[in-house]
Write an enzyme that holds these catalytic residues in place. Structure first.
Site, PDB file in Angstrom:
ATOM      1  CD1 TRP A 359      93.011 142.008  12.109  1.00  8.92           C
ATOM      2  CD2 TRP A 359      94.446 143.481  13.000  1.00  8.92           C
ATOM      3  NE1 TRP A 359      94.240 141.793  11.523  1.00  8.92           N
ATOM      4  CE2 TRP A 359      95.137 142.691  12.046  1.00  8.92           C
ATOM      5  CE3 TRP A 359      95.145 144.467  13.673  1.00  8.92           C
ATOM      6  CZ2 TRP A 359      96.494 142.865  11.763  1.00  8.92           C
ATOM      7  CZ3 TRP A 359      96.495 144.633  13.378  1.00  8.92           C
ATOM      8  CH2 TRP A 359      97.157 143.850  12.441  1.00  8.92           C
ATOM      9  CG  ASP A 360      91.055 142.183   8.313  1.00  8.80           C
ATOM     10  OD1 ASP A 360      91.177 141.632   9.430  1.00  8.80           O
ATOM     11  OD2 ASP A 360      91.456 141.675   7.271  1.00  8.80           O
ATOM     12  CD  GLU A 498      96.114 134.938  11.830  1.00 10.50           C
ATOM     13  OE1 GLU A 498      96.081 134.211  10.813  1.00 10.50           O
ATOM     14  OE2 GLU A 498      95.101 135.427  12.364  1.00 10.50           O
ATOM     15  CE  LYS A 619      98.550 134.658   7.690  1.00  8.07           C
ATOM     16  NZ  LYS A 619      97.317 134.235   8.339  1.00  8.07           N
ATOM     17  CD  GLN A 620      99.235 139.319   9.617  1.00  7.59           C
ATOM     18  OE1 GLN A 620      98.922 138.140   9.595  1.00  7.59           O
ATOM     19  NE2 GLN A 620      98.355 140.298   9.544  1.00  7.59           N
TER      20      GLN A 620
HETATM   21  C1  BGC Z   1      95.480 137.604   8.794  1.00  2.86           C
HETATM   22  C2  BGC Z   1      94.756 138.444   9.812  1.00  2.86           C
HETATM   23  C3  BGC Z   1      93.472 138.967   9.207  1.00  2.86           C
HETATM   24  C4  BGC Z   1      92.649 137.822   8.659  1.00  2.86           C
HETATM   25  C5  BGC Z   1      91.395 138.301   7.981  1.00  2.86           C
HETATM   26  C6  BGC Z   1      94.565 136.513   8.271  1.00  2.86           C
HETATM   27  O1  BGC Z   1      95.210 135.806   7.259  1.00  2.86           O
HETATM   28  O2  BGC Z   1      96.615 137.004   9.354  1.00  2.86           O
HETATM   29  O3  BGC Z   1      95.556 139.523  10.228  1.00  2.86           O
HETATM   30  O4  BGC Z   1      92.745 139.647  10.160  1.00  2.86           O
HETATM   31  O5  BGC Z   1      93.415 137.107   7.728  1.00  2.86           O
HETATM   32  O6  BGC Z   1      91.703 139.114   6.899  1.00  2.86           O
END
Ligand code: BGC
Length: 802
Positions: A359-360, A498, A619-620
């Site tokens: 999804w980035d 995550e 995490k984010q």
């Molecule tokens: C993040 C995801 C991201 C992925 C790829 C993961 O560490 O939690 O949001 O899409 O990395 O960059």
């Protein structure tokens, strides 16, 4: 401080792989890490070359099962070039005394240069100056020029130039137990005295890769035509030349390489075309001239000028921003247009996340939309071409419409790992990240935003609409009606955070009513309804007939978009998911005391036999993603539609709550948090922004950047300047601006493209000017607060800022 160059003044074996990733050169078709040409994969160095979208699948037996992974393949190495004085040792920076060292990545022209003076074990002093580039105009070509000067010796110099197909995928220590031999040899050949050739094939996806390398030598300006000694096997070929050199003489070596694959268009056979291209390629300087011009064109579109208070820090920040733009443009460029590739989260710069598409895109496309939307269109088409695969995935899981995968590679099936290794505990643990169904909303969002920035109705009609409608359909089939709450719910999914993939004591993965997922699903329904309104009647009819989309289904979308459930706790906090409030508070302090910055809390806790699922720790950004994507007004409208209160304090209250509970275990996190604080806490926002800037250059996640850059964070930091500080929104038919510069920035100038017009935007704390370039397209509307103006080609408008 040079704001156009990334410079290293020493050779540091510990840092070498990080520097290789940061000094990668590429053109959107292929990328090559900034490894020393004389080096090989030996723990210190890791040469790697990757084709955009060059994947292969392999099976491995691990943790009691056979798993299949699709990887971005490390292609044959085109770099090898080494030399030694007669009887001496082949150059190895670890074994000579380095007297001077300078490695410089020239961002303006896309050239990597290193200059080294060194003394070998026999006391021979040699100076080396090496420049190379991957051509931004001729996507199949790369070139390297090496100049050597024996400073205190004369004698025979042996030089070896090779193509090496013996490589495996070995960039990511966590993947070491997994199968890694993706290539099989096809053959090698000497084409003529100057040119060698190598061909390999990926073992499962059967992509043929052909490389031709031409090496030319000059001593003291005279071309050298001596016979070369050939060595070759099926997967390695080298030519060795012996030259008589005198102290102080210049030896110049040009190695020019062409890379083709069986996936290329407009070719006969990739080997033939590789040889043809190399026979036609001009010399290094001529190639460089055109390459430089191509970069000039890119910088004209992507350059930003921002003046900071502290000029020293400001120059460094400017350089990092340029580095971020540079790597974005090496991953996707004009050369990407019409290729069947997506934009990988880690660039084509290393093997982490296997070159997969996540999804980035959400963080990357805004920059492309407002500069070279044709590139976004290509990347959206990557998704469109995989719509059938997404339909099949939805169907297999018992849903309607299209369910795009969390990680996407060659054909668009789900590529997320089933198990992943925790390097802290050495345990292989189930990977449930595929439950991040929110990726679907991101795809719909991206298609709509592209349309907003460009007004490209044909794209919407023939590609965008179908994806958006099918994604709406998927959400409608996933949502279930709750009699108890008299609302729709989405159960058993994961949000962007995550760390939470299940309820603490449940065996079943997934969480219920993740706020981000539910709101985004609502947005998709609203968008789908808008799309149906926007489509010309004939296309509307074709699509609804083709998709068998009935009025009843559309009415249901409307209903769900008004009755989706959100969960709240603690007086106005949007619960990240249902039950979040029942989780324990995490003891940040004692973990920080024990582990320092606890970014990857998931790994720490798993190694302690615990799990972040038990705690209020993210995490984010998850809930906060809503404030990242929507303006307060837009979100207010969605809440109103849903019948939930949305007060003035909702945003600051939630930001405050979740920011305290976030470890920033993803580099995307700082971008999101900096963004949501732009207007309410400029100082904290600036701190997070500068931390996001450091993500890759300082490898703040501790060892992840050597395995590939973080393109979401790279593009996200630039987009922060582009959209958060300018307040740009491309909503409706209007380009809206509402600048809010951090106090550290004195002025900002950038060039935008909106609906076919190129605009120069300049902002100071008091004034905003928009100058439209001469062009013949329809006038556009621009607005600052309530002040809306029309702007034609060649015109300029000024706004006094409040
Ligand atoms: C993040 C995801 C991201 C992925 C790829 C993961 O560490 O939690 O949001 O899409 O990395 O960059």
């Amino acid at each position: 401080m040079n704001s156009w160059s990334l410079i290293y003044e020493d050779f540091d074996p510990e840092q070498e792989k990080l520097r290789e990733a940061l000094c990668t050169l590429g053109n959107g078709y292929f990328c090559t890490r900034g490894a020393a040409p004389e080096s090989q994969d030996d723990g210190v160095h890791y040469p790697g070359t990757y084709l955009a979208g060059g994947y292969n699948r392999l099976n491995t037996d691990i943790a009691g099962r056979t798993i299949e992974n699709e990887d971005l393949v490390n292609l044959p190495n085109w770099l090898p070039l080494s030399f030694r004085p007669d009887g001496g040792e082949w150059l190895d920076l670890d074994r000579v005394e380095i007297l001077d060292f300078r490695q410089q990545l020239h961002l303006r022209i896309g050239v990597l240069r290193r200059k080294i003076r060194f003394k070998d074990s026999e006391g021979r002093l040699t100076f080396l100056d090496q420049r190379r580039f991957v051509h931004m105009g001729h996507r199949h070509l790369a070139a390297m020029e090496t100049t050597l000067r024996p400073e205190n010796w004369s004698g025979t110099l042996e030089i070896r130039s090779a193509l090496d197909g013996r490589v495996i995928n070995n960039n990511v220590p966590r993947y070491r137990d997994l199968a890694s031999r993706h290539l099989e040899p096809v053959g090698t050949e000497q084409i003529n005295q100057e040119t060698i050739y190598l061909k390999s094939r990926t073992r499962q996806s059967r992509i043929e890769i052909a490389l031709a390398a031409r090496t030319r030598y000059e001593v003291g300006g005279e071309a050298q035509k001596q016979a070369r000694h050939l060595e070759r096997t099926d997967d390695y070929i080298s030519q060795l030349i012996r030259l008589d050199v005198k102290q102080g003489q210049q030896i110049r070596i040009e190695k020019t390489v062409s890379l083709f694959t069986s996936r290329d268009e407009a070719i006969s056979e990739c080997g033939l075309d590789a040889c043809k291209a190399i026979s036609r390629a001009p010399g290094f300087n001529e190639l460089l001239e055109e390459h430089t011009m191509r970069w000039q064109h890119l910088w004209r579109r992507y350059g930003m000028d921002l003046e900071e208070d502290d000029s020293e820090k400001g120059a460094r920040n400017k350089m990092i921003l340029r580095l971020h733009i540079f790597h974005l443009l090496q991953t996707v460029s004009m050369q990407t247009i019409k290729l069947d590739v997506g934009v990988p989260s880690r660039g084509w710069h290393g093997e982490a996340y296997r070159g997969h598409i996540f999804w980035d895109e959400l963080f990357i496309f805004p920059l492309l939309n407002l500069r070279t939307p044709e590139i976004t269109r290509t990347l959206l088409n990557y998704r469109y071409r995989r719509l059938n695969e997404a339909r099949a995935a939805a169907q297999a899981a018992g849903y309607a419409g299209a369910m795009y995968p969390w990680q996407s590679g060659s054909d668009g099936r789900e590529e997320s790992q089933k198990v992943h290794l925790n390097p802290k505990s050495d345990n292989w643990i189930p990977d449930n990240s595929r439950l991040q169904r929110h990726v679907n909303s991101a795809i719909a969002w991206n298609a709509w935003q592209y349309y907003q920035a460009t007004g490209d109705l044909e794209f919407l009609c023939f590609y965008g609409a179908e994806m958006i409608l099918e994604i709406a359909r998927f959400w409608a089939s996933l949502a279930t009606w709750s009699e108890e709450h008299q609302r729709y719910e989405i159960l058993g999914v994961m949000g962007p955070d995550e760390y939470h993939d299940a309820y603490p004591d449940s065996d079943k993965p997934g969480l219920d009513n993740n706020a981000y997922t539910n709101v985004m699903a609502v947005w998709v329904f609203i968008c789908a309804l808008k799309v149906l309104d926007t489509l010309p009647r004939d296309r509307h009819r074709e699509l609804t007939e083709g998709l068998d989309l009935q009025d009843e289904e559309i009415r249901k979308w409307d209903h769900i978009s008004r009755r989706m459930r959100l969960v709240f706790h603690d007086d106005g906090i949007i619960s990240q998911f249902e039950g979040y409030d029942q989780l324990e508070e995490f003891d940040w302090q004692s973990y920080q005391e024990k582990y320092g910055r606890v970014m990857r809390l998931d790994r720490i806790l798993e190694a302690e036999n615990d799990t972040p699922n038990r705690y209020k720790c993210s995490k984010q950004g998850d809930v906060l993603m809503l404030f990242y994507l929507f303006s307060a007004d837009e979100l207010g409208e969605i809440f109103e539609r849903l019948g939930y209160p949305f007060e003035y304090e909702t945003i600051p209250k939630n930001i405050d709550y979740y920011l305290q509970r976030t470890s920033h275990g993803s580099t995307l996190s700082q971008v999101v948090h900096s963004w949501v604080l732009t207007r309410s806490d400029r100082a904290e926002s600036w701190d997070l922004y500068t931390m996001a800037l450091r993500s890759d250059i300082d490898d703040i996640q501790g060892g992840t950047t050597p395995e590939g850059i973080h393109l979401g964070a790279m593009a996200g930091t630039v987009d922060l300047i582009q959209r958060a500080y300018t307040g740009i929104e491309t909503r409706g038919e209007v380009l809206r601006l509402n600048p809010c510069l951090p106090k550290e920035i004195k002025s900002l100038c950038l060039r935008l493209r909106y609906r076919g017009q190129s605009l120069d935007l300049s902002i100071t704390p008091k004034k905003m000017t928009l100058q439209c370039h001469e062009c013949r397209v329809e006038p556009i509307k621009v607005a600052y607060c309530e002040d809306e103006r029309r702007l034609c080609g060649g015109e300029k408008v000024e706004f006094d800022l409040k």
